[in-house]
Enzyme design. Structure first.
Site, short mmCIF file in Angstrom:
data_model
loop_
_atom_site.label_atom_id
_atom_site.label_comp_id
_atom_site.label_asym_id
_atom_site.label_seq_id
_atom_site.Cartn_x
_atom_site.Cartn_y
_atom_site.Cartn_z
N MET A 172 -5.07 11.56 -4.04
CA MET A 172 -5.47 10.43 -3.21
C MET A 172 -4.31 9.41 -3.21
O MET A 172 -4.43 8.28 -3.70
CB MET A 172 -6.74 9.79 -3.76
N HIS A 173 -3.18 9.85 -2.66
CA HIS A 173 -1.93 9.09 -2.75
C HIS A 173 -2.14 7.60 -2.51
O HIS A 173 -1.77 6.75 -3.32
CB HIS A 173 -0.91 9.62 -1.74
#
Length: 306
Positions: free
Chosen positions: A231-232
């Site tokens: 979930m950059h």
């Protein structure tokens, strides 16, 4: 007092998750969302931002930004994020409308209006930010911190050395890192260590309509690694709220703008080119993945629909 932020994004699945957290955490006051071409076209990223604002019943202005990089040919990431950028959930067409001001002018307007410094969080290509830096240098002092999702000092995800956001517009990234702003780079060195596990993802479906939405889009996310999905962009929101969770080190970052290394963010770790103690960014290098998973689920529980 909540931290006042401007979000510059290209939603995109992980951007959508970041927006969801930012709009619903009392520790943040989201003043503006600006959009840029990146994961999908700017028309699609703008529509997606409006859909998310409507989903959470928020009155946040959304301003449309750059449709292409400064010089490089635009290449999207629809193979990872789907053709619309937000597959996996059936959003209604947005009722909110785009701001009359384009992104660069909307950022300047928000900064001019604010009596305090604002934090700028950029999780797409940095094209809008570069345009802003070039056009409004007198307003840079009103930004207390520029938190970037992007870059890497240990290898890339679109080439052996380049991360997607920087690769998409390396010329913009070069302008940003040379701007003198207080930059914190949350790159792959951190985000690939903070995967959302399948166990956490499965729990989302039980956490109300927001949880169902996030479960749907994350399940459709094509960025798959052993142990989960990164979930950059959410990590930038985590950092804005809990900077102590991420280990940082000071580096001087330069950006390659041509050749086989285009899009690389090169850290002068051995001080070959810059004196020791000279740096232009704080670079994230480590994070507690268990903390991230627990924190993210807690954030989703906060997303009570109004």
């Amino acid at each position: 007092m909540p931290r006042s932020v401007i979000l510059d994004m290209d939603p995109g699945i992980d951007d959508a998750a970041a927006i969801a957290v930012a709009l619903n955490n009392p520790g943040l006051d989201v003043r503006l969302i600006t959009t840029v071409a990146g994961n999908v076209s700017v028309d699609k990223t703008t529509t997606n931002a409006l859909k998310l604002v409507d989903f959470f019943n928020k009155q946040i202005p959304v301003a449309k930004g750059a449709s292409a990089p400064l010089k490089k040919k635009f290449e999207d990431a629809a193979a990872i994020h789907g053709e619309t950028g937000l597959p996996g959930y059936d959003f209604p067409e947005p009722k909110s409308v785009v701001s009359k001001l384009p992104a660069t002018e909307a950022i300047a307007h928000e900064l001019n209006q604010s009596k305090q410094q604002l934090t700028l969080i950029a999780t797409g290509a940095y094209t809008n930010i570069a345009h802003f830096i070039l056009k409004y240098p007198e307003l840079l002092s009103k930004i207390d911190e520029l938190i970037l999702m992007g870059g890497s000092i240990s290898g890339g995800n679109v080439s052996s050395v380049a991360e997607f956001n920087v690769f998409t517009d390396p010329d913009a990234a070069k302008i940003v890192f040379e701007s003198g702003l207080n930059i914190t780079m949350i790159g792959l060195d951190v985000t690939l260590k903070a995967l959302i596990s399948k166990q956490s993802s499965d729990k989302l479906a039980e956490l109300g309509e927001a949880g169902k939405m996030l479960h749907g889009i994350i399940n459709a996310y094509g960025d798959v690694h052993e142990g989960g999905k990164p979930m950059h962009d959410v990590i930038t929101i985590l950092y804005a709220l809990h900077p102590e969770v991420i280990k940082l080190q000071n580096e001087y970052i330069e950006v390659a703008t041509e050749g086989p290394a285009i899009g690389a963010t090169v850290a002068d770790i051995l001080h070959r080119w810059h004196d020791k103690g000279t740096y232009n960014a704080q670079v994230g290098i480590d994070i507690d993945a268990v903390f991230f998973n627990n924190w993210f689920l807690k954030q989703v529980r906060l997303m009570n629909m109004e």
